[in-house]
Design an enzyme around this catalytic site. Structure first.
Site, short mmCIF file in Angstrom:
data_model
loop_
_atom_site.label_atom_id
_atom_site.label_comp_id
_atom_site.label_asym_id
_atom_site.label_seq_id
_atom_site.Cartn_x
_atom_site.Cartn_y
_atom_site.Cartn_z
CG HIS A 17 -0.26 0.34 2.50
ND1 HIS A 17 0.53 -0.59 3.16
CD2 HIS A 17 -0.24 1.48 3.25
CE1 HIS A 17 1.00 -0.03 4.27
NE2 HIS A 17 0.56 1.20 4.34
CE1 TYR A 140 8.56 -6.91 -11.22
CE2 TYR A 140 7.94 -6.59 -13.51
CZ TYR A 140 7.68 -6.42 -12.17
OH TYR A 140 6.56 -5.75 -11.77
N PRO A 167 -0.73 -4.55 -16.52
CG PRO A 167 -0.04 -3.39 -14.60
CD PRO A 167 -0.41 -4.75 -15.11
CG ASN A 169 6.20 0.84 -19.88
OD1 ASN A 169 7.12 0.20 -19.40
ND2 ASN A 169 5.85 0.75 -21.17
NE ARG A 191 19.41 10.77 -16.34
CZ ARG A 191 19.39 9.56 -16.88
NH1 ARG A 191 19.56 9.41 -18.17
NH2 ARG A 191 19.20 8.50 -16.12
CD1 TRP A 206 21.94 6.56 -19.81
CD2 TRP A 206 20.62 5.35 -18.48
NE1 TRP A 206 22.43 6.67 -18.54
CE2 TRP A 206 21.63 5.94 -17.69
CE3 TRP A 206 19.68 4.55 -17.85
CZ2 TRP A 206 21.73 5.75 -16.31
CZ3 TRP A 206 19.77 4.35 -16.48
CH2 TRP A 206 20.79 4.95 -15.72
NE ARG A 213 9.69 0.44 -23.68
CZ ARG A 213 10.32 -0.15 -24.68
NH1 ARG A 213 9.75 -0.18 -25.89
NH2 ARG A 213 11.49 -0.72 -24.51
CG ASP A 273 17.24 1.47 -27.60
OD1 ASP A 273 17.39 2.48 -26.89
OD2 ASP A 273 17.48 1.45 -28.82
#
Length: 316
Positions: A17, A140, A167, A169, A191, A206, A213, A273
């Site tokens: 939570h 992951y 879901p 990103n 950044r 990067w 996306r 990437d």
């Protein structure tokens, strides 16, 4: 067949939570007239089997949202694969197992779009386990796939009403803004903002900037999770996306515009990437009647405002 599910007067445990997903979900659940259960990591380590069993036995939740997980961006995933697979397997195994043992009426397991193989887009739910995973976050992804399959097997063997959602990103309030462990949107916000504060004339980003996306604002995700809990009861995963695609170059440019950074954006191609494109087919969710509300431009502005109010002063 399962009927529409009501959260009213149910004991609802949001595991995780305090995180970005969990905190937004808790805010959304306040509208549902349910009895919200939460406990911090310092008081319950979900990796410890006996501790999870003890807590579940005492509290007896009716509904569980499994939002707790070890998460991070491409670089962090690549450097810590053993920790990513181990901790996530431990967390979800304990919570799912004891949700069955203590008769939880419904469990919602949060997976991730990274569980899908490299494939044609948009990605449909039935592509799960049909091909090779992208290497940078494989640990992951494998852990999350195991959680999805656990939910399916408990349903098959015990008729447990356990479902999994995938879901795409996520970004928004309470995100992780660390340059080393964060995902792309919070990393870029931090950044570019810090470059502006220091008067720098460029920001190194990067990768090539070419990957595409799809991003889901955290409040939209929370609303989708509540909607799915009420309406969806199938063993197959269900995708959650925004329906908007953007390249990393376009994203960085948008964030720089929101922050009003006058300098240059320089892409360092020595960094990975990830997959070229990650766009989900959300037709299943749309047919149920849910659609996102927050457009990316609006969500970036809201996230940056939250960052200025809650994070920026920590860097001074």
């Amino acid at each position: 067949m399962y009927k529409d599910f009501s959260l009213k007067n149910k004991k609802v445990w949001v595991a995780g939570h305090n995180g970005m997903v969990g905190s937004s979900l808790c805010n959304r659940l306040k509208k549902e007239e349910c009895d919200l259960l939460t406990i911090s990591r310092s008081n319950l380590d979900l990796c410890r089997d006996s501790d999870v069993e003890h807590w579940m036995k005492i509290n007896q939740p009716n509904v569980v949202f499994l939002a707790a997980a070890k998460v991070g961006g491409i670089l962090y995933n690549s450097k810590k694969p053993a920790e990513f697979i181990t901790e996530n397997l431990q967390i979800q195994t304990n919570v799912i197992k004891y949700s069955h043992m203590y008769d939880v009426e419904k469990l919602i397991f949060l997976g991730s779009a990274c569980v899908y193989p490299i494939s044609e887009k948009p990605i449909k739910e039935d592509l799960l386990l049909t091909g090779k995973l992208e290497t940078t976050n494989k640990a992951y992804a494998v852990a999350k796939i195991a959680g999805i399959e656990m939910c399916k097997f408990y349903r098959e063997q015990y008729d447990s009403n356990f479902i999994s959602v995938q879901p795409n990103n996520l970004y928004g309030f309470k995100d992780n803004f660390s340059n080393q462990t964060s995902h792309v949107i919070p990393a870029l916000i931090s950044r570019i903002h810090n470059a502006k504060k220091k008067g720098e004339d460029k920001v190194i980003i990067w990768g090539t900037g070419n990957p595409q996306r799809e991003f889901v604002f955290i409040e939209d995700l929370a609303d989708a999770l509540v909607f799915i809990t009420k309406k969806y009861n199938d063993s197959a995963p269900i995708n959650i996306g925004s329906g908007e695609e953007i390249t990393i170059f376009e994203l960085a440019t948008l964030i720089a515009k929101v922050i009003k950074f006058p300098g240059k954006l320089v892409f360092d191609e020595s960094f990975p990437d990830g997959v070229p494109r990650k766009f989900l087919d959300t037709s299943k969710l749309k047919k149920l009647g849910w659609n996102p509300r927050i457009k990316l431009n609006e969500g970036i502005k809201m996230t940056y405002s939250w960052y200025l109010e809650n994070i920026d002063h920590e860097n001074e």
